[in-house]
Enzyme design. Sequence first.
Site, mmCIF file in Angstrom:
data_model
loop_
_atom_site.group_PDB
_atom_site.id
_atom_site.type_symbol
_atom_site.label_atom_id
_atom_site.label_comp_id
_atom_site.label_asym_id
_atom_site.label_seq_id
_atom_site.Cartn_x
_atom_site.Cartn_y
_atom_site.Cartn_z
ATOM 1 N N ASP A 169 -10.235 -5.710 -2.828
ATOM 2 C CA ASP A 169 -9.618 -4.693 -1.976
ATOM 3 C C ASP A 169 -10.582 -3.513 -1.831
ATOM 4 O OD1 ASP A 169 -8.011 -2.471 -1.056
ATOM 5 O OD2 ASP A 169 -6.236 -3.578 -1.700
ATOM 6 N N SER A 220 0.824 -1.201 0.000
ATOM 7 C CA SER A 220 0.000 0.000 0.000
ATOM 8 C C SER A 220 0.864 1.259 0.000
ATOM 9 C CB SER A 220 -0.975 -0.049 1.175
ATOM 10 O OG SER A 220 -2.027 0.871 0.999
ATOM 11 N N HIS A 257 -7.373 -6.069 1.284
ATOM 12 C CA HIS A 257 -6.185 -5.236 1.511
ATOM 13 C C HIS A 257 -5.341 -5.712 2.689
ATOM 14 C CE1 HIS A 257 -4.175 -1.462 0.439
ATOM 15 N NE2 HIS A 257 -4.074 -1.146 1.716
#
Length: 295
Positions: free
Chosen positions: A221, A145, A254
Amino acid sequence: MERIERRACFGGWQDVYRHESAVLGCTMDFAVYLPPQAQERRLPVLYWLSGLTCTEQNFITKAGAQRYAAEHGVILVAPDTSPRGEDVADAEGYDLGKGAGFYLNATRQPWAAHYRMHDYVVDELPALVEANFPATDARAISGHSMGGHGALVAALRHPGRYRSVSAFSPIVAPSRVPWGEKAFAAYLGPDREAWKAYDACELVKTAQEKLPLLIDQGGDDEFLDGQLRPQLLQAAAAAAGHPLQLRMRPGYDHSYYFIASFIGEHIAHHAAALHGQAKAHAGVAHGHGESCGGH
């Protein structure tokens, strides 16, 4: 430098060290996994950059990476995600300030005094690792991320510094998504030209080295469309002729459950490059995150 944690793990040692960072002007913790082969010889290093709200702890406790590092003879180094300390500037919310350094060198106050995570990750930390551990100067970099953004930017900005690069769910176009716009405006100011130096979609256009980019992205996600937008990097890389493999993973979110599912493939990818089997190419084995806040 002081060792503050040591745990036996897959025949090696999962350690955490504390040191005074000259670049950041504060005390920093970083994790080092030394696989069993490190008792006999110097080994290459994979640097892992974590996401928003994380510290060095999230990756070493949730990803299950040590097993694969021991298998392939690779040292793992995981720094914190921002400077820390009472005199370090902070902000309300999880996406700016402590835990949200965005791996850049801030130029605006009050951030510029400490928020220089790009130089810390690219220069100071590797110098420290290579001087104090059985590590060679063969380096790879990966992250998740915000950390995936940091890994891509570090590799694209510094040709020859890394043998390979990969990312999980990276923020590929921070100049065009809310997380990045908020952080860049605060750390770098309103001039969007200055933002391009830390935007993978911009950097890939003029990259001096065509180091292949490997990205895994969960299809479920929760931040895919609003914050991550991997198709933007896919288009930029295609236009620039820059090798990129984007692997969409249906059903994955995620979190570190996602990372744990594919970290073995990423470490194998990096190990191939780090152990001298040429630069890792994007055609790696096909395969199959609780998040740290996990962003």
